[in-house]
Design a protein around this motif. Sequence first.
Motif, PDB file in Angstrom:
ATOM      1  N   VAL A 129       0.832  -1.206   0.000  1.00 32.83           N
ATOM      2  CA  VAL A 129       0.000   0.000   0.000  1.00 32.83           C
ATOM      3  C   VAL A 129       0.866   1.255   0.000  1.00 32.83           C
ATOM      4  O   VAL A 129       0.495   2.274  -0.611  1.00 32.83           O
ATOM      5  CB  VAL A 129      -0.962  -0.017   1.202  1.00 32.83           C
ATOM      6  CG1 VAL A 129      -1.642   1.336   1.384  1.00 32.83           C
ATOM      7  CG2 VAL A 129      -2.020  -1.094   1.016  1.00 32.83           C
TER       8      VAL A 129
ATOM      9  N   PRO B   9      -0.768   3.409  -3.127  1.00 30.82           N
ATOM     10  CA  PRO B   9      -1.865   3.809  -2.238  1.00 30.82           C
ATOM     11  C   PRO B   9      -3.208   3.967  -2.936  1.00 30.82           C
ATOM     12  O   PRO B   9      -4.244   3.987  -2.265  1.00 30.82           O
ATOM     13  CB  PRO B   9      -1.376   5.144  -1.660  1.00 30.82           C
ATOM     14  CG  PRO B   9      -0.388   5.653  -2.663  1.00 30.82           C
ATOM     15  CD  PRO B   9       0.298   4.440  -3.214  1.00 30.82           C
TER      16      PRO B   9
ATOM     17  N   ILE C   9      -6.212  -2.235  -1.397  1.00 33.43           N
ATOM     18  CA  ILE C   9      -6.812  -1.738  -0.163  1.00 33.43           C
ATOM     19  C   ILE C   9      -7.885  -2.701   0.336  1.00 33.43           C
ATOM     20  O   ILE C   9      -7.967  -3.010   1.537  1.00 33.43           O
ATOM     21  CB  ILE C   9      -7.373  -0.324  -0.381  1.00 33.43           C
ATOM     22  CG1 ILE C   9      -6.211   0.657  -0.631  1.00 33.43           C
ATOM     23  CG2 ILE C   9      -8.213   0.128   0.814  1.00 33.43           C
ATOM     24  CD1 ILE C   9      -6.651   2.000  -1.160  1.00 33.43           C
TER      25      ILE C   9
ATOM     26  N   GLN D 121      -6.166  -5.707   1.817  1.00 31.99           N
ATOM     27  CA  GLN D 121      -5.591  -5.403   3.125  1.00 31.99           C
ATOM     28  C   GLN D 121      -6.661  -5.464   4.220  1.00 31.99           C
ATOM     29  O   GLN D 121      -6.429  -6.007   5.306  1.00 31.99           O
ATOM     30  CB  GLN D 121      -4.923  -4.029   3.101  1.00 31.99           C
ATOM     31  CG  GLN D 121      -4.170  -3.701   4.386  1.00 31.99           C
ATOM     32  CD  GLN D 121      -3.532  -2.332   4.339  1.00 31.99           C
ATOM     33  OE1 GLN D 121      -4.121  -1.377   3.830  1.00 31.99           O
ATOM     34  NE2 GLN D 121      -2.314  -2.209   4.857  1.00 31.99           N
TER      35      GLN D 121
ATOM     36  N   THR E 146      -2.268  -7.337  -6.795  1.00 31.91           N
ATOM     37  CA  THR E 146      -1.927  -6.611  -5.562  1.00 31.91           C
ATOM     38  C   THR E 146      -0.495  -6.800  -5.082  1.00 31.91           C
ATOM     39  O   THR E 146      -0.031  -6.012  -4.247  1.00 31.91           O
ATOM     40  CB  THR E 146      -2.869  -7.039  -4.417  1.00 31.91           C
ATOM     41  OG1 THR E 146      -2.702  -8.441  -4.154  1.00 31.91           O
ATOM     42  CG2 THR E 146      -4.325  -6.744  -4.750  1.00 31.91           C
TER      43      THR E 146
END
Length: 255
Positions: free
Chosen positions: A182, A186, A192, A195, A219
């Motif tokens: 991340v 970001p 995200i 996560q 990812t």
Amino acid sequence: MPVDLITLPCLADNYAYLLKDRASPSVALVDAPEAAPILAALAERGWRLDEIWLTHHHADHIQGVAEIVAATGARVTGAAADAHRLPPLDRALRPGDRFPFAGETVEVLDAPGHTRGHIAFSVPGAGLVFTGDSLMAGGCGRLFEGSPAEMWGTLTRLAALDPGTLVCSGHEYTASNLRFAVALEPANQELIFRQEAVAEARRMGRPTVPSRLSDELSTNPFLRADLPSLRAAVGMPDAPAAEVFAEIRARKDRF
């Protein structure tokens, strides 16, 4: 899937895997971090262990072998190139070799980078690959013996498997790997979301492996070093992918 797959937590953050052929009593173990939880899982299910497949020589992947072999008589498979630093092998294999299990063909893949003799076991018919400390959930292993170019070659080979493949890796490092990912990307919404899902799994005490290769492709920054977004993220827009990977790995080591 022709096999039942059991993910077994071992030591502080290792995983071993049991595979049970649904059509016969055959059972295989991938890596042996410690004997007690593995023998307990076998006893609980009434399974008899036939085979142990080792990905690499590090103690946290092999130190349970002697006790498990003494208790079960299982045959040990590992890399011929690492036979001098693995437990005694009943079957020493090289990348490109194949052997049968559960009515399927197991393919031995070259997977250097973390260690020189590291191998992975791919079972295409079951949609599984056992990657040890090469490709990991959200990351890859540290380069203790191999070069960045070797690890990038390993990751490229693994990335070419069917995207639906379940990646069975050796450690519970996913949350920390994704924190780093991340930091690099970001704005990656899939990252995200992953996560958040990983954080929930850990709160519930669930393993975050195996992971789906398609999720790694979207990812895991170590599989994405050839993409313009990752090149831009590390300020290397025109660099070869292997060099971008080396920079990402170096940043993770300092993270």
